[in-house]
Write an enzyme that holds these catalytic residues in place. Structure first.
Site, mmCIF file in Angstrom:
data_model
loop_
_atom_site.group_PDB
_atom_site.id
_atom_site.type_symbol
_atom_site.label_atom_id
_atom_site.label_comp_id
_atom_site.label_asym_id
_atom_site.label_seq_id
_atom_site.Cartn_x
_atom_site.Cartn_y
_atom_site.Cartn_z
ATOM 1 N N ASP A 1 0.844 -1.199 0.000
ATOM 2 C CA ASP A 1 0.000 0.000 0.000
ATOM 3 C C ASP A 1 0.878 1.248 0.000
ATOM 4 O OD1 ASP A 1 -1.821 2.065 0.578
ATOM 5 O OD2 ASP A 1 -3.024 0.780 1.873
ATOM 6 N N GLY B 1 -2.041 -3.388 -3.094
ATOM 7 C CA GLY B 1 -1.981 -1.979 -2.737
ATOM 8 C C GLY B 1 -3.090 -1.581 -1.781
ATOM 9 N N HIS B 2 -3.688 -0.414 -2.038
ATOM 10 C CA HIS B 2 -4.653 0.182 -1.120
ATOM 11 C C HIS B 2 -6.046 -0.413 -1.263
ATOM 12 C CE1 HIS B 2 -5.772 3.235 1.748
ATOM 13 N NE2 HIS B 2 -6.607 3.839 0.923
ATOM 14 N N TRP B 3 -6.299 -1.100 -2.366
ATOM 15 C CA TRP B 3 -7.642 -1.610 -2.652
ATOM 16 C C TRP B 3 -7.649 -3.125 -2.624
ATOM 17 C CZ3 TRP B 3 -8.581 2.068 -7.402
ATOM 18 C CH2 TRP B 3 -8.969 3.338 -6.937
#
Length: 285
Positions: free
Chosen positions: A236, A263-265
């Site tokens: 992330d 990552g972030h999702w």
């Protein structure tokens, strides 16, 4: 509202709900125990754009309500003048929908909203799932200052060009295959259709107002008895996984899942495992 899983589309699940102080956009599908899915910050974010793949899977077993918070999408604006009490907005939405208690699944900012609900209104929260969120504090492993992702979020709010939206979706994902042009264009269309949301977010952030209760909720989670599943991507670039390590250390009834190559999702990049894990957690804890 009942929607057959095969018929789940944005338009078939979309509606606006009038609450005491807000009009709030939701996408709702499925039957069973209610699950509120709450998106993160960023220009053009909506409940549908964050959780489309998850709604389609989880609606087979749960009543899924993807919420687009005030300040985003077709929901009412939030400004420095009105404040950003997202806990009040969610509570009013639950009241308007006749929902006494629900599970909360929140990405980034959505996880913080879930923690506000878990600490300020615990009787209304059956479970909490956070991803790319966590509890902020003194950094030990993460660098100080704004992350790469946060800088791109600011850049895109200030200059909502197609190029910046492409950078935005790319920084949120480990695998560039998930950062599609279609997703960037969807976020771009949503953002530029409501320029007041862009201006208001920047004004709120520059004024240092922030959202009501976010910092306090992190501290109060040490006394929470809400079962909590913490999910984070090891790669992330927006919110460092250290925040989720801290949350796992602080929250008594918590478990932590960290995805590599993510990552972030996490809900997008590892949708199949994410959906199965959330389903198991909601049914067995």
């Amino acid at each position: 509202m009942t929607t057959v899983t095969s018929e789940i589309t944005h338009d078939s699940t979309y509606r606006l709900v009038d609450t005491a102080d807000y009009q709030i956009q939701i996408n709702e599908a499925g039957d069973g125990d209610p699950v509120f899915l709450i998106h993160g910050t960023g220009p053009g974010a909506t409940g549908w754009s964050n959780f489309e793949a998850n709604i389609r899977a989880l609606a087979a077993d749960f009543r899924c309500v993807a919420v687009t918070m005030p300040g985003w999408g077709d929901s009412n604006p939030q400004s420095v003048a009105t404040g950003r009490d997202q806990g009040a907005a969610v509570t009013q939405l639950m009241d308007a929908m006749g929902i006494d208690r629900a599970a909360f699944v929140g990405n980034s900012m959505g996880g913080a909203i879930g923690m506000v609900m878990a600490t300020e209104h615990p009787e209304r929260v059956s479970h909490l799932v956070t991803m790319g969120s966590g509890i902020w504090g003194v950094n030990v492993m993460a660098p100080n200052g704004m992350s790469e992702g946060i800088r791109i979020i600011f850049d895109t709010y200030e200059d909502p060009t197609p190029e910046n939206f492409q950078k935005l979706v790319e920084v949120m994902c480990f695998d560039p295959a998930h950062a599609t042009r279609e997703l960037a264009e969807e976020r771009s269309r949503t953002a530029v259709s409501r320029p007041e949301h862009l201006r208001n977010w920047l004004e709120v952030m520059r004024a240092g107002v922030g959202a009501t209760g976010f910092a306090e909720a992190g501290e109060k989670m040490a006394r929470s008895d809400v079962p909590t599943l913490i999910i984070h991507g090891r790669d992330d670039r927006t919110v460092h996984y250290e925040t989720s390590l801290r949350a796992h250390a602080v929250i008594p009834d918590s478990r932590l899942l960290m995805f590599g190559r993510c990552g972030h999702w996490a809900q997008l990049e590892h949708a199949t495992e994410f959906n199965a894990t959330v389903k198991h957690f909601l049914e067995h804890h």
